[in-house]
Design a protein around this motif. Structure first.
Motif, PDB file in Angstrom:
ATOM      1  N   GLU A  59       0.876  -1.348   0.085  1.00 43.66           N
ATOM      2  CA  GLU A  59       0.100  -0.031  -0.057  1.00 43.66           C
ATOM      3  C   GLU A  59       0.941   1.243  -0.162  1.00 43.66           C
ATOM      4  O   GLU A  59       1.642   1.334   0.735  1.00 43.66           O
ATOM      5  N   ASN A 118      -4.785   5.353  -1.827  1.00 43.66           N
ATOM      6  CA  ASN A 118      -6.122   5.459  -1.261  1.00 43.66           C
ATOM      7  C   ASN A 118      -6.516   6.725  -1.654  1.00 43.66           C
ATOM      8  O   ASN A 118      -5.986   7.590  -2.116  1.00 43.66           O
ATOM      9  N   GLU A 150      -8.164   1.808  -3.209  1.00 48.83           N
ATOM     10  CA  GLU A 150      -8.692   1.602  -1.966  1.00 48.83           C
ATOM     11  C   GLU A 150      -9.842   2.610  -1.605  1.00 48.83           C
ATOM     12  O   GLU A 150      -9.450   3.690  -1.744  1.00 48.83           O
ATOM     13  N   ASP A 181     -11.488  -0.548   2.047  1.00 53.31           N
ATOM     14  CA  ASP A 181     -10.596  -0.237   3.102  1.00 53.31           C
ATOM     15  C   ASP A 181     -11.153  -0.013   4.530  1.00 53.31           C
ATOM     16  O   ASP A 181     -12.463   0.432   4.639  1.00 53.31           O
ATOM     17  N   LYS A 202     -10.342  -5.140   3.146  1.00 49.07           N
ATOM     18  CA  LYS A 202      -9.179  -4.889   4.286  1.00 49.07           C
ATOM     19  C   LYS A 202     -10.108  -4.965   5.612  1.00 49.07           C
ATOM     20  O   LYS A 202     -10.549  -3.984   5.750  1.00 49.07           O
TER      21      LYS A 202
END
Ligand code: C2E
Ligand code: MG
Ligand code: MG
Ligand code: MG
Length: 279
Positions: A59, A118, A150, A181, A202
């Motif tokens: 990530e 993200n 994400e 996420d 996640k």
């Protein structure tokens, strides 16, 4: 607290508010400069197969090398940038940096793993995210399956169900991987899980920690993991810090973890060394 204390403290409180406002003003004004000076840096945290310890992905996490304030963590500026509506610029800058880095890894012939990025919920309200990220990925000729988007559970909950499902479908059609996420940190119902066409789920650190507190909690997390796997999703446990946690989650049937127990987020060079096969 400052508010309830006598006169002097109230002044202190105002002084703090004023300082905070000044810092925020400064941050806002500096965004363009910070971008230009490349002060935002992607750190990479590996995702690890708990059985083999192989690195199966990573990530990208933003850090701000502020010339006066030093290294700033996302919690100290992301919420503010979000409030000001300028986080989308930072996200796309990060995505660009990630694509540029993957390109250098591909050119060196390294065994590249997928990198997840993200994205703030603002992308889903105001911008054409898919067009923007496709253009960036294609500019660096990065196969889209190496890029994972994400989206937090709370982002999905905050946009209408129609918007969310169209978005996920379009990301899929463009070949990007999708991760939900921070799952378990908000209010998603289990029922929603079947309608979310994501590749990766996640589990939020707080949820994983709570899920390991006793046998009853463990039943919940175990069944959630099984359900996600049966729905075709890969489950990633966030925030694994101890061997005990890792052992329990492996027994439950979770394969992939991300956490300090394995690796902390690290700079590009350090991550590149991890990718490099030993001679
Ligand atoms: P996240 O996306 O859930 O990222 C995981 C966070 O957990 C990271 O914090 C990571 O360093 C931390 N973490 C990983 N393993 C452990 C562990 O074992 N223990 C503990 N205590 N923490 C662990 P970080 O880098 O401070 O990022 C915080 C949040 O900031 C991220 O949470 C994400 O929501 C946001 N963020 C980071 N980068 C970006 C970005 O480029 N764009 C946007 N919009 N948000 C970002
Ligand atoms: Mg994340
Ligand atoms: Mg997370
Ligand atoms: Mg989290």
């Amino acid at each position: 607290s400052a508010k309830t204390a006598a006169g002097g403290s109230v002044v202190l409180y105002d002084e703090e508010m004023r300082k905070k406002a000044l810092i925020e003003q400064e941050l806002e004004g500096r965004l363009a400069v910070a971008m230009e000076q490349r002060e935002f840096e992607a750190y990479y945290q590996p995702k690890v197969d708990m059985n083999t310890r192989a690195i199966v992905g990573c990530e990208a996490l933003v850090r701000w090398n502020h010339p006066e304030l030093g290294l700033l963590m996302p919690n100290s500026f992301v919420p503010f940038f979000e409030k000001k509506g300028i986080i989308t610029d930072v996200d796309l800058y990060m995505f660009d940096q990630v694509c540029r880095t993957i390109r250098t890894w591909l050119d060196k012939g390294l065994p590249v793993v997928a990198v997840s990025c993200n994205f703030s919920q603002l992308h889903f309200e105001h911008t054409d995210l898919i067009k923007q990220i496709s253009e960036i990925a294609d500019r660096y000729q990065i196969p889209h399956h190496l890029l994972e988007v994400e989206i937090t559970e709370s982002t999905i909950a905050s946009v209408s169900e129609g918007v969310a499902s169209v978005l996920l479908m379009q990301l899929k059609q463009h070949g990007f991987q999708i991760a939900i996420d921070d799952f378990g940190s908000g209010y998603s119902s289990l029922g929603q899980l079947q309608s979310l066409r994501a590749d990766v789920l996640k589990l939020d650190r707080s949820f994983v920690c709570a899920g390991l507190q006793g046998p009853r909690e463990q039943i919940v997390i175990e069944n959630l993991v099984n359900m996600a796997v049966e729905l075709g999703m890969e489950v990633v446990c966030e925030g694994m810090e101890t061997e005990a946690q890792v052992n329990v989650l492996r027994e439950i049937g979770c394969r992939i973890a991300q956490g300090y127990y394995f690796y902390r987020p690290m700079q590009t060079d350090a991550f590149e060394r991890l990718l490099t096969p030993e001679a």
